[in-house]
Motif scaffolding. Structure first.
Motif, PDB file in Angstrom:
ATOM      1  N   LYS A   1       0.853  -1.196   0.000  1.00 44.79           N
ATOM      2  CA  LYS A   1       0.000   0.000   0.000  1.00 44.79           C
ATOM      3  C   LYS A   1       0.876   1.230   0.000  1.00 44.79           C
ATOM      4  O   LYS A   1       1.976   1.212   0.568  1.00 44.79           O
ATOM      5  N   SER A   2       0.386   2.308  -0.661  1.00 42.27           N
ATOM      6  CA  SER A   2       1.138   3.564  -0.644  1.00 42.27           C
ATOM      7  C   SER A   2       0.189   4.740  -0.863  1.00 42.27           C
ATOM      8  O   SER A   2      -0.866   4.606  -1.480  1.00 42.27           O
ATOM      9  N   GLY A   3       0.603   5.898  -0.332  1.00 41.62           N
ATOM     10  CA  GLY A   3      -0.130   7.142  -0.538  1.00 41.62           C
ATOM     11  C   GLY A   3      -1.436   7.206   0.233  1.00 41.62           C
ATOM     12  O   GLY A   3      -1.852   6.231   0.865  1.00 41.62           O
ATOM     13  N   VAL A   4      -2.027   8.381   0.184  1.00 42.94           N
ATOM     14  CA  VAL A   4      -3.319   8.605   0.858  1.00 42.94           C
ATOM     15  C   VAL A   4      -4.241   9.327  -0.114  1.00 42.94           C
ATOM     16  O   VAL A   4      -3.791  10.202  -0.865  1.00 42.94           O
TER      17      VAL A   4
ATOM     18  N   ARG B   1      -8.231   6.822   2.493  1.00 42.80           N
ATOM     19  CA  ARG B   1      -7.799   5.438   2.172  1.00 42.80           C
ATOM     20  C   ARG B   1      -6.390   5.474   1.605  1.00 42.80           C
ATOM     21  O   ARG B   1      -5.897   6.531   1.211  1.00 42.80           O
ATOM     22  N   HIS B   2      -5.762   4.292   1.478  1.00 43.23           N
ATOM     23  CA  HIS B   2      -4.494   4.207   0.741  1.00 43.23           C
ATOM     24  C   HIS B   2      -4.789   4.513  -0.725  1.00 43.23           C
ATOM     25  O   HIS B   2      -5.813   4.078  -1.261  1.00 43.23           O
TER      26      HIS B   2
ATOM     27  N   GLY C   1      -7.020   4.679  -7.802  1.00 48.74           N
ATOM     28  CA  GLY C   1      -8.281   5.330  -8.133  1.00 48.74           C
ATOM     29  C   GLY C   1      -9.462   4.697  -7.423  1.00 48.74           C
ATOM     30  O   GLY C   1      -9.333   4.145  -6.318  1.00 48.74           O
ATOM     31  N   LEU C   2     -10.624   4.730  -8.103  1.00 53.25           N
ATOM     32  CA  LEU C   2     -11.872   4.251  -7.489  1.00 53.25           C
ATOM     33  C   LEU C   2     -11.824   2.761  -7.136  1.00 53.25           C
ATOM     34  O   LEU C   2     -12.378   2.345  -6.120  1.00 53.25           O
ATOM     35  N   LEU C   3     -11.118   1.967  -7.966  1.00 52.38           N
ATOM     36  CA  LEU C   3     -11.033   0.525  -7.680  1.00 52.38           C
ATOM     37  C   LEU C   3     -10.325   0.279  -6.350  1.00 52.38           C
ATOM     38  O   LEU C   3     -10.780  -0.523  -5.532  1.00 52.38           O
ATOM     39  N   SER C   4      -9.220   1.007  -6.124  1.00 55.38           N
ATOM     40  CA  SER C   4      -8.475   0.854  -4.873  1.00 55.38           C
ATOM     41  C   SER C   4      -9.356   1.214  -3.670  1.00 55.38           C
ATOM     42  O   SER C   4      -9.386   0.490  -2.660  1.00 55.38           O
TER      43      SER C   4
END
Ligand code: Y12
Ligand code: CO
Length: 175
Positions: free
Chosen positions: A85-88, A107-108, A129-132
């Protein structure tokens, strides 16, 4: 067959879902019924506990650039695990089990998920994006966590007040 969606504050939504060991006809029927339920309710994601089955099963069907959902983009995930996982990122989320309420959730941004398909084959997907966001929302359901559980104390209070008011209005309009 279309199934009934379990709605907040039903306690079943707090249950931790169990690992799938058998990739049999019964699982396939549940997946097919969940798909029919999700599509006919205008959903883009659904976890099995939302139809009363505490199983580590979820579906995702993200609309394309023309805002259309097609069965070709359906993803069925059994026993998913986030391995990277990375970013917010922040997105205004909604849930079929918490109708008519939407709130910003962090979310990540990007994730890698290992999972099994309906026949037990091991798969991996990198998502952003939306899938994540949708995968993380649905995976929370497997732990008994709703997006409203992630709100700050004051936003949660606001939700409880608004939701109670909406439930009352719903009851009155039916009587
Ligand atoms: C981003 C954030 C959250 C997710 C999880 C999946 N969520 C849904 O699929 C929510 C669907 C939804 C559908 C509703 O019904 C209509 O729009 C007709 C809805 O509205 C009412 O209940 C009145 C609320 C939520 C994925 C990606
Ligand atoms: Co949900």
């Amino acid at each position: 067959m279309k199934l009934t969606i379990v709605e907040y504050p039903d306690k079943r939504l707090k249950e931790k879902s169990k690992t799938i060991e058998r990739f049999d006809k019964e699982l396939h029927q549940l997946l097919d019924d969940m798909y029919e339920t999700m599509i006919s309710s205008n959903g883009i994601g659904l976890a099995a506990i939302q139809v009363g089955h505490a199983k580590r099963v979820l579906l995702l069907n993200i609309p394309d650039e023309n805002d259309e959902q097609s069965i070709e983009s359906l993803i069925e995930m059994i026993n998913p695990v986030i391995t990277q996982k990375s970013g917010v990122t922040t997105y205004q989320e909604g849930c079929l089990s918490v109708p008519s309420f939407y709130e910003d959730v962090d979310r990540h941004e990007s994730i890698t998920v290992n999972y099994q398909d309906r026949d037990g084959n091991t798969k991996s997907i990198e998502a952003d994006g939306l899938l994540s966001i949708a995968i993380q929302h649905e995976m929370d359901h497997l732990e008994g966590i709703l997006f409203i559980d992630k709100l700050s104390y004051s936003r949660r209070k606001k939700f409880e007040k608004e939701y109670k008011r909406m439930q009352k209005e719903k009851k009155l309009s039916k009587s």
